[in-house]
Design a protein around this motif. Structure first.
Motif, mmCIF file in Angstrom:
data_model
loop_
_atom_site.group_PDB
_atom_site.id
_atom_site.type_symbol
_atom_site.label_atom_id
_atom_site.label_comp_id
_atom_site.label_asym_id
_atom_site.label_seq_id
_atom_site.Cartn_x
_atom_site.Cartn_y
_atom_site.Cartn_z
ATOM 1 N N ARG A 64 20.242 32.677 47.437
ATOM 2 C CA ARG A 64 21.600 32.343 47.868
ATOM 3 C C ARG A 64 22.351 31.481 46.855
ATOM 4 N N THR A 65 21.911 31.460 45.623
ATOM 5 C CA THR A 65 22.628 30.673 44.619
ATOM 6 C C THR A 65 23.955 31.371 44.305
ATOM 7 N N ALA A 66 24.935 30.579 43.920
ATOM 8 C CA ALA A 66 26.273 31.117 43.653
ATOM 9 C C ALA A 66 26.237 32.187 42.564
ATOM 10 N N ALA A 67 25.335 32.019 41.600
ATOM 11 C CA ALA A 67 25.242 32.979 40.503
ATOM 12 C C ALA A 67 24.789 34.358 40.982
ATOM 13 N N VAL A 68 24.166 34.405 42.136
ATOM 14 C CA VAL A 68 23.688 35.673 42.694
ATOM 15 C C VAL A 68 24.565 36.144 43.854
ATOM 16 N N VAL A 69 25.004 35.202 44.683
ATOM 17 C CA VAL A 69 25.770 35.564 45.884
ATOM 18 C C VAL A 69 27.080 36.251 45.527
ATOM 19 N N TRP A 70 27.818 35.700 44.582
ATOM 20 C CA TRP A 70 29.111 36.270 44.221
ATOM 21 C C TRP A 70 28.985 37.719 43.733
ATOM 22 N N PRO A 71 28.114 38.010 42.754
ATOM 23 C CA PRO A 71 27.964 39.407 42.327
ATOM 24 C C PRO A 71 27.512 40.327 43.470
ATOM 25 N N ARG A 72 26.647 39.822 44.342
ATOM 26 C CA ARG A 72 26.181 40.614 45.482
ATOM 27 C C ARG A 72 27.360 40.956 46.395
ATOM 28 N N GLN A 73 28.217 39.973 46.652
ATOM 29 C CA GLN A 73 29.377 40.217 47.498
ATOM 30 C C GLN A 73 30.345 41.208 46.845
ATOM 31 N N VAL A 74 30.522 41.078 45.551
ATOM 32 C CA VAL A 74 31.381 42.032 44.830
ATOM 33 C C VAL A 74 30.794 43.436 44.943
ATOM 34 N N ALA A 75 29.497 43.549 44.764
ATOM 35 C CA ALA A 75 28.845 44.861 44.866
ATOM 36 C C ALA A 75 28.996 45.440 46.269
ATOM 37 N N MET A 76 28.832 44.614 47.290
ATOM 38 C CA MET A 76 29.002 45.083 48.667
ATOM 39 C C MET A 76 30.443 45.540 48.899
ATOM 40 N N TYR A 77 31.384 44.778 48.371
ATOM 41 C CA TYR A 77 32.811 45.124 48.490
ATOM 42 C C TYR A 77 33.075 46.500 47.877
ATOM 43 N N TYR A 78 32.561 46.715 46.677
ATOM 44 C CA TYR A 78 32.765 48.009 46.024
ATOM 45 C C TYR A 78 32.025 49.136 46.735
ATOM 46 N N CYS A 79 30.861 48.850 47.282
ATOM 47 C CA CYS A 79 30.129 49.878 48.035
ATOM 48 C C CYS A 79 30.944 50.334 49.235
ATOM 49 N N LYS A 80 31.587 49.396 49.898
ATOM 50 C CA LYS A 80 32.410 49.762 51.054
ATOM 51 C C LYS A 80 33.694 50.461 50.611
ATOM 52 N N THR A 81 34.252 50.032 49.490
ATOM 53 C CA THR A 81 35.520 50.577 49.015
ATOM 54 C C THR A 81 35.367 51.977 48.418
ATOM 55 N N TYR A 82 34.300 52.195 47.668
ATOM 56 C CA TYR A 82 34.179 53.435 46.893
ATOM 57 C C TYR A 82 33.128 54.422 47.389
ATOM 58 N N THR A 83 32.484 54.108 48.495
ATOM 59 C CA THR A 83 31.544 55.082 49.049
ATOM 60 C C THR A 83 31.910 55.335 50.505
ATOM 61 N N ARG A 107 35.480 41.156 53.428
ATOM 62 C CA ARG A 107 36.655 40.344 53.790
ATOM 63 C C ARG A 107 36.893 39.225 52.773
ATOM 64 N N LYS A 108 35.818 38.597 52.332
ATOM 65 C CA LYS A 108 35.943 37.487 51.391
ATOM 66 C C LYS A 108 36.512 37.956 50.056
ATOM 67 N N ILE A 109 35.950 39.021 49.517
ATOM 68 C CA ILE A 109 36.424 39.519 48.217
ATOM 69 C C ILE A 109 37.866 40.004 48.343
ATOM 70 N N SER A 110 38.185 40.686 49.436
ATOM 71 C CA SER A 110 39.561 41.160 49.645
ATOM 72 C C SER A 110 40.538 39.987 49.680
ATOM 73 N N ALA A 111 40.195 38.950 50.411
ATOM 74 C CA ALA A 111 41.079 37.790 50.546
ATOM 75 C C ALA A 111 41.238 37.065 49.217
ATOM 76 N N GLU A 112 40.139 36.820 48.543
ATOM 77 C CA GLU A 112 40.207 36.089 47.275
ATOM 78 C C GLU A 112 40.922 36.905 46.212
ATOM 79 N N ARG A 113 40.782 38.193 46.296
ATOM 80 C CA ARG A 113 41.447 39.072 45.334
ATOM 81 C C ARG A 113 42.968 38.975 45.499
ATOM 82 N N GLN A 114 43.421 38.872 46.721
ATOM 83 C CA GLN A 114 44.856 38.763 46.978
ATOM 84 C C GLN A 114 45.402 37.407 46.555
ATOM 85 N N GLN A 115 44.577 36.379 46.645
ATOM 86 C CA GLN A 115 45.039 35.021 46.343
ATOM 87 C C GLN A 115 45.003 34.684 44.855
#
Length: 132
Positions: A64-83, A107-115
Motif C-alpha cells: 500500500r505504499t504510495a509508489a505502488v498504490v498510485w500506478p495500481r489505481q491508474v491501471a485500474m482506471y484504464y482497465c475500466k475505461t478501455y476494456t 472515481r479517484k483518478i477521474s476526479a484528480e484528472r479533472q482538478q
C-alpha cells in the motif's frame, strides 16, 4: 395480378435477405477487427509499470505504499475505461481485489484528472501509448 404481386414480393424478400446477409458479414468483420485492436488489461499494466517504474509483481501485490498504490489505481482506471471488463473482473485481475476498490480507483483518478491539468496531460500521453 395476384401472381405478379407474389412474384414481386418474393423477389423483394430475396433482395432484402441478400442485403441483410451482406450487412451481417460486414458487421462481423468490423467486430473481429475491433476485438483484435482491443486493449487488454495485461497490456495496460505493462504500460503503467513502465511509465511509473514499478514491477508487475508490486502492481498486483497487497503493498500500500504510495509508489505502488498510485500506478495500481491508474491501471485500474484504464482497465475500466478501455476494456469491457466489469469492476469485479478487474478486481480479480488485480490479485482478487474487491470491486469497490476498483470503483474507488476509477472515481479517484477521474476526479484528480479533472482538478489537475498537469496530471491530465500526463495521463493523456499515457493513453496515446496505450492506443498505439
Amino acid at each position: 395480378i395476384a401472381d405478379q404481386q407474389l412474384i414481386l414480393r418474393a423477389k423483394l424478400e430475396k433482395e432484402v435477405r441478400l442485403q441483410m446477409t451482406g450487412r451481417i458479414k460486414e458487421l462481423r468483420d468490423e467486430m473481429a477487427e475491433k476485438l483484435e485492436k482491443q486493449i487488454k488489461m495485461a497490456d495496460i499494466c505493462k504500460v503503467v509499470c513502465r511509465k511509473f517504474q514499478v514491477s508487475s509483481t508490486d502492481l498486483y501485490s497487497s503493498r500500500r505504499t504510495a509508489a505502488v498504490v498510485w500506478p495500481r489505481q491508474v491501471a485500474m482506471y484504464y482497465c475500466k475505461t478501455y476494456t469491457l471488463h466489469s469492476l469485479p473482473e478487474i478486481g480479480r485481475f488485480f490479485n482478487g481485489r474487491d470491486h469497490t476498490t476498483v470503483l474507488h480507483a476509477v472515481r479517484k483518478i477521474s476526479a484528480e484528472r479533472q482538478q489537475m491539468s498537469d496530471l491530465n496531460q500526463q495521463l493523456h500521453v499515457l493513453e496515446q501509448t496505450l492506443k498505439g
